[in-house]
Write a protein that holds these residues in place. Sequence first.
Motif, PDB file in Angstrom:
ATOM      1  N   UNK A   1       0.821  -1.211   0.000  1.00  0.00           N
ATOM      2  CA  UNK A   1       0.000   0.000   0.000  1.00  0.00           C
ATOM      3  C   UNK A   1       0.858   1.266   0.000  1.00  0.00           C
ATOM      4  N   UNK A   2       1.941   1.267   0.774  1.00  0.00           N
ATOM      5  CA  UNK A   2       2.798   2.454   0.817  1.00  0.00           C
ATOM      6  C   UNK A   2       3.431   2.758  -0.536  1.00  0.00           C
ATOM      7  N   UNK A   3       3.778   1.723  -1.293  1.00  0.00           N
ATOM      8  CA  UNK A   3       4.337   1.942  -2.636  1.00  0.00           C
ATOM      9  C   UNK A   3       3.296   2.611  -3.535  1.00  0.00           C
ATOM     10  N   UNK A   4       2.051   2.184  -3.412  1.00  0.00           N
ATOM     11  CA  UNK A   4       0.967   2.767  -4.220  1.00  0.00           C
ATOM     12  C   UNK A   4       0.739   4.222  -3.803  1.00  0.00           C
ATOM     13  N   UNK A   5       0.767   4.489  -2.497  1.00  0.00           N
ATOM     14  CA  UNK A   5       0.593   5.864  -2.010  1.00  0.00           C
ATOM     15  C   UNK A   5       1.736   6.761  -2.472  1.00  0.00           C
ATOM     16  N   UNK A   6       2.946   6.238  -2.504  1.00  0.00           N
ATOM     17  CA  UNK A   6       4.098   7.026  -2.972  1.00  0.00           C
ATOM     18  C   UNK A   6       3.941   7.380  -4.445  1.00  0.00           C
ATOM     19  N   UNK A   7       3.493   6.423  -5.246  1.00  0.00           N
ATOM     20  CA  UNK A   7       3.238   6.698  -6.661  1.00  0.00           C
ATOM     21  C   UNK A   7       2.130   7.743  -6.781  1.00  0.00           C
TER      22      UNK A   7
ATOM     23  N   UNK B   1       1.064   3.589 -13.445  1.00  0.00           N
ATOM     24  CA  UNK B   1       2.289   4.071 -12.790  1.00  0.00           C
ATOM     25  C   UNK B   1       2.720   3.142 -11.651  1.00  0.00           C
ATOM     26  N   UNK B   2       1.735   2.607 -10.914  1.00  0.00           N
ATOM     27  CA  UNK B   2       2.049   1.747  -9.770  1.00  0.00           C
ATOM     28  C   UNK B   2       2.274   0.293 -10.185  1.00  0.00           C
ATOM     29  N   UNK B   3       1.879  -0.027 -11.420  1.00  0.00           N
ATOM     30  CA  UNK B   3       2.040  -1.392 -11.902  1.00  0.00           C
ATOM     31  C   UNK B   3       1.162  -2.396 -11.179  1.00  0.00           C
TER      32      UNK B   3
ATOM     33  N   UNK C   1      -2.971  -4.196 -10.807  1.00  0.00           N
ATOM     34  CA  UNK C   1      -4.282  -4.391 -11.426  1.00  0.00           C
ATOM     35  C   UNK C   1      -5.370  -3.640 -10.649  1.00  0.00           C
ATOM     36  N   UNK C   2      -6.472  -3.371 -11.319  1.00  0.00           N
ATOM     37  CA  UNK C   2      -7.563  -2.613 -10.728  1.00  0.00           C
ATOM     38  C   UNK C   2      -8.069  -3.265  -9.438  1.00  0.00           C
ATOM     39  N   UNK C   3      -8.139  -4.586  -9.425  1.00  0.00           N
ATOM     40  CA  UNK C   3      -8.616  -5.290  -8.237  1.00  0.00           C
ATOM     41  C   UNK C   3      -7.747  -5.021  -7.023  1.00  0.00           C
ATOM     42  N   UNK C   4      -6.450  -4.947  -7.231  1.00  0.00           N
ATOM     43  CA  UNK C   4      -5.536  -4.666  -6.116  1.00  0.00           C
ATOM     44  C   UNK C   4      -5.749  -3.248  -5.580  1.00  0.00           C
ATOM     45  N   UNK C   5      -6.017  -2.314  -6.474  1.00  0.00           N
ATOM     46  CA  UNK C   5      -6.278  -0.940  -6.049  1.00  0.00           C
ATOM     47  C   UNK C   5      -7.477  -0.901  -5.107  1.00  0.00           C
ATOM     48  N   UNK C   6      -8.543  -1.582  -5.492  1.00  0.00           N
ATOM     49  CA  UNK C   6      -9.767  -1.548  -4.691  1.00  0.00           C
ATOM     50  C   UNK C   6      -9.688  -2.421  -3.436  1.00  0.00           C
ATOM     51  N   UNK C   7      -8.633  -3.202  -3.292  1.00  0.00           N
ATOM     52  CA  UNK C   7      -8.400  -3.883  -2.017  1.00  0.00           C
ATOM     53  C   UNK C   7      -7.966  -2.881  -0.951  1.00  0.00           C
ATOM     54  N   UNK C   8      -7.326  -1.780  -1.390  1.00  0.00           N
ATOM     55  CA  UNK C   8      -6.798  -0.785  -0.460  1.00  0.00           C
ATOM     56  C   UNK C   8      -7.649   0.483  -0.361  1.00  0.00           C
ATOM     57  N   UNK C   9      -8.344   0.832  -1.446  1.00  0.00           N
ATOM     58  CA  UNK C   9      -9.034   2.120  -1.513  1.00  0.00           C
ATOM     59  C   UNK C   9     -10.459   1.929  -2.016  1.00  0.00           C
ATOM     60  N   UNK C  10     -11.387   2.650  -1.407  1.00  0.00           N
ATOM     61  CA  UNK C  10     -12.803   2.554  -1.785  1.00  0.00           C
ATOM     62  C   UNK C  10     -13.093   3.280  -3.094  1.00  0.00           C
ATOM     63  N   UNK C  11     -12.349   4.341  -3.359  1.00  0.00           N
ATOM     64  CA  UNK C  11     -12.611   5.200  -4.517  1.00  0.00           C
ATOM     65  C   UNK C  11     -11.388   6.058  -4.774  1.00  0.00           C
ATOM     66  N   UNK C  12     -11.440   6.823  -5.845  1.00  0.00           N
ATOM     67  CA  UNK C  12     -10.361   7.769  -6.132  1.00  0.00           C
ATOM     68  C   UNK C  12     -10.266   8.814  -5.015  1.00  0.00           C
TER      69      UNK C  12
ATOM     70  N   UNK D   1      -7.414  11.002  -0.318  1.00  0.00           N
ATOM     71  CA  UNK D   1      -7.405  11.310   1.111  1.00  0.00           C
ATOM     72  C   UNK D   1      -6.252  10.584   1.804  1.00  0.00           C
ATOM     73  N   UNK D   2      -6.053   9.320   1.442  1.00  0.00           N
ATOM     74  CA  UNK D   2      -4.962   8.561   2.051  1.00  0.00           C
ATOM     75  C   UNK D   2      -3.588   9.047   1.577  1.00  0.00           C
ATOM     76  N   UNK D   3      -3.519   9.527   0.346  1.00  0.00           N
ATOM     77  CA  UNK D   3      -2.266  10.125  -0.144  1.00  0.00           C
ATOM     78  C   UNK D   3      -1.944  11.374   0.673  1.00  0.00           C
ATOM     79  N   UNK D   4      -2.943  12.201   0.933  1.00  0.00           N
ATOM     80  CA  UNK D   4      -2.748  13.413   1.740  1.00  0.00           C
ATOM     81  C   UNK D   4      -2.245  13.026   3.130  1.00  0.00           C
ATOM     82  N   UNK D   5      -2.870  12.023   3.711  1.00  0.00           N
ATOM     83  CA  UNK D   5      -2.480  11.567   5.045  1.00  0.00           C
ATOM     84  C   UNK D   5      -1.043  11.028   5.041  1.00  0.00           C
ATOM     85  N   UNK D   6      -0.725  10.234   4.057  1.00  0.00           N
ATOM     86  CA  UNK D   6       0.619   9.656   3.914  1.00  0.00           C
ATOM     87  C   UNK D   6       1.667  10.772   3.770  1.00  0.00           C
TER      88      UNK D   6
END
Length: 193
Positions: free
Chosen positions: A7-13, A34-36, A38-49, A54-59
Amino acid sequence: MGYKHNKEDILEVGYQVIRKNGYHHVGINQILKEAGIPKGSFYNFFESKEDFARQVIQYYGEGNRKWLQDIFQKSEETPINTLKSFYKLLIGYNEEDNFCSGCLINNLGNETGRLYDSLAEETKEQFDQWLDIIAEVARKGQEVKEITSSFTPKEIANYLHSGFYGTFFKMKVERSRKDMDTWLEMTFKFIKA
């Protein structure tokens, strides 16, 4: 076994992409590419864009908070010079970035603050936490009579950081540090005791 996405790698991207392009100019597909992931993996961590932003801001905010604390704790300068050196450092970082990006919190706050309550709240929370750290340095400056006591430390911190962020507009459109340098010189004359 397949690669587990961090998740942190995705937030950094996300931080890098959103900081340079803004919220509305970045789609989920660009983030996935950019993060390399799949869409399913994105939605395992985040509900929406919006949740992702919001989590990027927090990070980003938490990382900057730790960075600020580290800078101010290690400084051997007087409080006013510590603050001045800090803003000189930020000016230098923006110059190295060719005056393109500015600060993620500032960018997103300006772009989305009135449109998305969750992003506005997270932006304000992170900014306020930064101000608390800057206010502590201002308080120490007031104790040693370097910084004016006409205002509270939090008011001085808000004046400093909000004023500096105000220079980002002209920095970006003019691709110049001129107004940041003027702000630096004037501001530290104004807050001096």
